[in-house]
Design an enzyme around this catalytic site. Sequence first.
Site, PDB file in Angstrom:
ATOM      1  N   CYS A 151      80.501  55.770  69.296  1.00 17.58           N
ATOM      2  CA  CYS A 151      79.191  56.268  68.860  1.00 17.58           C
ATOM      3  C   CYS A 151      78.183  55.142  69.024  1.00 17.58           C
ATOM      4  O   CYS A 151      78.300  54.098  68.359  1.00 17.58           O
ATOM      5  CB  CYS A 151      79.230  56.739  67.403  1.00 17.58           C
TER       6      CYS A 151
ATOM      7  N   HIS B 223      62.264  51.627  57.663  1.00 16.34           N
ATOM      8  CA  HIS B 223      61.996  52.842  56.890  1.00 16.34           C
ATOM      9  C   HIS B 223      62.465  52.679  55.452  1.00 16.34           C
ATOM     10  O   HIS B 223      62.923  51.599  55.047  1.00 16.34           O
ATOM     11  CB  HIS B 223      62.614  54.069  57.566  1.00 16.34           C
TER      12      HIS B 223
ATOM     13  N   LYS C  35      66.622  56.247  60.779  1.00 17.46           N
ATOM     14  CA  LYS C  35      65.880  56.421  62.033  1.00 17.46           C
ATOM     15  C   LYS C  35      66.668  57.201  63.084  1.00 17.46           C
ATOM     16  O   LYS C  35      66.126  58.032  63.782  1.00 17.46           O
ATOM     17  CB  LYS C  35      65.496  55.063  62.577  1.00 17.46           C
TER      18      LYS C  35
ATOM     19  N   HIS D 201      76.032  60.453  62.434  1.00 19.77           N
ATOM     20  CA  HIS D 201      74.942  60.876  63.322  1.00 19.77           C
ATOM     21  C   HIS D 201      75.067  62.321  63.786  1.00 19.77           C
ATOM     22  O   HIS D 201      74.128  62.873  64.356  1.00 19.77           O
ATOM     23  CB  HIS D 201      74.856  59.936  64.534  1.00 19.77           C
TER      24      HIS D 201
ATOM     25  N   HIS E 230      65.855  50.910  54.600  1.00 18.89           N
ATOM     26  CA  HIS E 230      65.808  49.448  54.730  1.00 18.89           C
ATOM     27  C   HIS E 230      65.028  48.848  53.572  1.00 18.89           C
ATOM     28  O   HIS E 230      65.392  47.805  53.033  1.00 18.89           O
ATOM     29  CB  HIS E 230      65.110  49.042  56.031  1.00 18.89           C
TER      30      HIS E 230
ATOM     31  N   CYS F 176      80.452  62.387  65.322  1.00 16.99           N
ATOM     32  CA  CYS F 176      80.298  61.222  64.450  1.00 16.99           C
ATOM     33  C   CYS F 176      79.887  61.716  63.066  1.00 16.99           C
ATOM     34  O   CYS F 176      78.936  62.489  62.945  1.00 16.99           O
ATOM     35  CB  CYS F 176      79.228  60.290  65.012  1.00 16.99           C
TER      36      CYS F 176
ATOM     37  N   CYS G  50      76.248  54.179  65.804  1.00 19.71           N
ATOM     38  CA  CYS G  50      76.980  53.310  64.870  1.00 19.71           C
ATOM     39  C   CYS G  50      77.441  52.029  65.549  1.00 19.71           C
ATOM     40  O   CYS G  50      77.873  51.099  64.882  1.00 19.71           O
ATOM     41  CB  CYS G  50      78.220  54.010  64.319  1.00 19.71           C
TER      42      CYS G  50
ATOM     43  N   LYS H 172      71.201  62.200  55.066  1.00 19.40           N
ATOM     44  CA  LYS H 172      70.867  60.788  54.955  1.00 19.40           C
ATOM     45  C   LYS H 172      69.579  60.529  55.723  1.00 19.40           C
ATOM     46  O   LYS H 172      69.362  61.070  56.796  1.00 19.40           O
ATOM     47  CB  LYS H 172      71.998  59.950  55.546  1.00 19.40           C
TER      48      LYS H 172
END
Length: 640
Positions: free
Chosen positions: A125, A17, A297, A145, A20, A142, A128, A294
Amino acid sequence: MRFYATTPIYYVNARPHLGHAYTTIITDAFARFHRLAGREALFITGTDEHGDKIAQAAAKNGQSPLEYADHISGLFRETWPRLNAEPGGFIRTTEDRHVRAVTAFLDRVERRGDIYFGRYGGHYCVGCERFYTEKELVDGLCPDHRTKPGYVEEENYFFRMSAYQDWLIDHLKKNPDFIRPERYRNEVLGLLREPLEDLCISRPKSRLDWGIDLPFDDKFVTYVWFDALISYISVIGWPDDEPFGRWWPHAQHFIAKDILKPHAVFWPTMLKSAGLPLFQHLNVHGYWQLGQAKMGKSVGNAVDALGLSEVYGVEAFRYFLARDMAFGLDSEFVEDALVARYNSDLANDLGNLWQRSLAMLARFGGGVLPADMEETPGRDLAVRLAEEYRAHFQNLAVHKALAAAWELVGALNKLIDVEAPWALAKDPAKAGRLAAVLRSLVEGLALAGAMVWPVMPRTGEEIWRRLGLDPARMDMDLAGPRRNLVPGRPAAAGPALFPRVEFGGGLAAQAEKPAAPPSPSPKAEPLAPELVTIDEFRRLDLRVAEVLAAEAVPKSDKLLKLKLNLGTEERTIVAGLARHLRPEDLVGRLVVVAANLAPAKLMGITSQGMVLAASRRTPDGEELALIAPSAIIAPGSRVS
Ligand code: ME8
C-alpha cells in the site's frame, strides 16, 4: 529528570491537517507539563520526505521530489508556532545530518549480520508505505486507505526482524507500560503471537530512486520507514554522543494507532540490532474521525487545522482537542461540540470566574492582591486537585487532568456564590472572612492559570501576568504562586479572556468570510422616523451596572430577576433574558441599564430600570446580545 518526546515525522504528500495538529499540540502540552513540574523538556517534530508516496505526489504536482518536499515541509514548520506549539527541533529526512545517521545505523545492523539479500512478493500500500499480509487486508483492501494494494515482487535487502521476536515479547512483558495505553500493548502482543516476518528494507533504484542509498549497495535506496524512524535519534545528533546521550534515555514517542506496528515492532528491533538502548514509552492515541471515517489527507476528508483554529481561536482549539479526546480512544470531531465547550468551559466557567473575581477584588479589596494567610477557604481542595491533575497527566489522561482543573474553577465560582463577598462587605465584623475569600480566589486563579498552561499557554501566561506573577517562573505547586503573589500589588481584570461568541453557520461559512459582519436581515426594523433633541436624549440616565445575582422568575420562561450594583446603590431589575442567557452566565458581568425609567411591576416584582440589549428577529426566533462596556469600568459610570 528530563523529558524527550517526539511526534511522528509527517509525510509531505499533503498539507498539515487536524490529525497532525492534534499529535503536535498534545506532545507540546506534555513537554510543557513536564517543564511545569520542574523537568528539562524537549519535543521534536519533522517531515518524512522519501519514498514512493512522496515521489508520486511530487510528480502529480509537476515538481521534483525535493522542490515539492521543500514547499510542504515549510508549511509544516510554520504551522506549529501558529498553534502555539514550540518544538525544540525539526528534522527533515532529506537533511545531511539525517542521511549520515541512517548510513551509520545501516552499517551497524549490517555488521551485526542482520541484513541479507532475497526475493519477496507482497501487497504494497503506497498510502501506508508498507507491505500487508493476505490476512491483514480487509476484503482484499488496505484497512486504512480502503484501496487495493499493488502486488510487488522484486529482489531486495531484508532486516532479520524475526530474530528479535522472542526478545521483543519478553521486553513487552517485563515492561508493561512500554506501550501505552494497555489496549495497544495487547494489540502488539496479539500481533506477535504470529511468526514475525523479516522486514524488506530496500527499494531497487530501477523502480524508485528517491531515498537514501544503502551504504553497502548503491543500486538500492533505503525503505522509507527504516529511514524515517531513525529521525528520532538523528535530530538529537546521533551518531555523535551529544546531545543524543542527554535526551535519548528519556525518550517517549507520541503517535496515532495507524503507525503502531512500525513503532512497536520495527523500531525496537532495529534499535536492538544496532546496539542502542530502547525508548521509554510509546504513547498511542486514537483517531479524530469525521462521520466515523478517519480524517487524513490520503483518505480525502482532511480538515485544515489552521482554518479551524482561526475561526475559534488557537487556545480554544487546543483546549477542545485536549479535552474532548480520551487519549487512546477515537473521537468524533463535531464542530458544535467545540462551540459548546468554548461557551461553557472557557467563556462561562473560566472567563466568568476571572471577571467576577477581579471585579470583587476591585470593589472590595482595593484592586490589589490580598495578604497571605494561614488558612483560606478551599485551599486543601485546590492542593488535592493539583495532585489529581498531575497524576492524570502522568497517566496520559489529559482530558481528566483538565477536568480536575475545571473542578477547581467550579469550586472557586461556587465560593463566590456561597460566600457572597458583596454581603460580607456590608458587615465590618466579616472583613477577615472577606479578605480570606479574596485571597482564596487569587491563589486559586494563579493555580488554575498554571494548570491550563500546558494546553493553553497564552491563557495561563496572561492570567499570571495580570496577577503580577512572572510566567517564566510558573509553578504548579500551590506554594509557588502563593509565595510569589505580592500583597498590595495591583491586579486588574483586563479584557475578557474568552469573550462569549455566538457561532453559527458551521466552519465552511465562517472560514470563507471570517471577518464579514452578518448581512442585514431583510426583516430588520426600519429606523425610527422621529427625531429627538440632544437634551431629550440626555434625560435618559444610562449607567454601567454589575450583576450581583440573577435568578429565574418562577412561572415565567422569559424573565430573570437581577440584582445590580449601580455604584451608589443596589437595584432589582426584571429582564426578559431567560430564553437567551442562564442566570449563572450573568453574575459578575457588567451591563448597561436605563436607570431613570419609571418602576414597573412584572410578575409581582418591582423592576427599577431596564437592562439594554440588542436584538433582531431571525427565522428561528430572536437573537439577542447584551450591551456591555468594552473594558472593565466601575459600576455607576455614565453611558452617553
Ligand atoms: O505516518 N487522528 O506520517 P503521516 C489523529 N511519515 N491523528 C492523526 C490523524 C487522525 N485522523 N491523522 C493523522 C506517517 N494523524 C509517517 C510517520 S514516523 C517515523 C513516520 C497524526 O503524515 C497521527 O499522529 O501520515 C498519525 O500517527 C500521524 O498523523 C500520521 O502522519
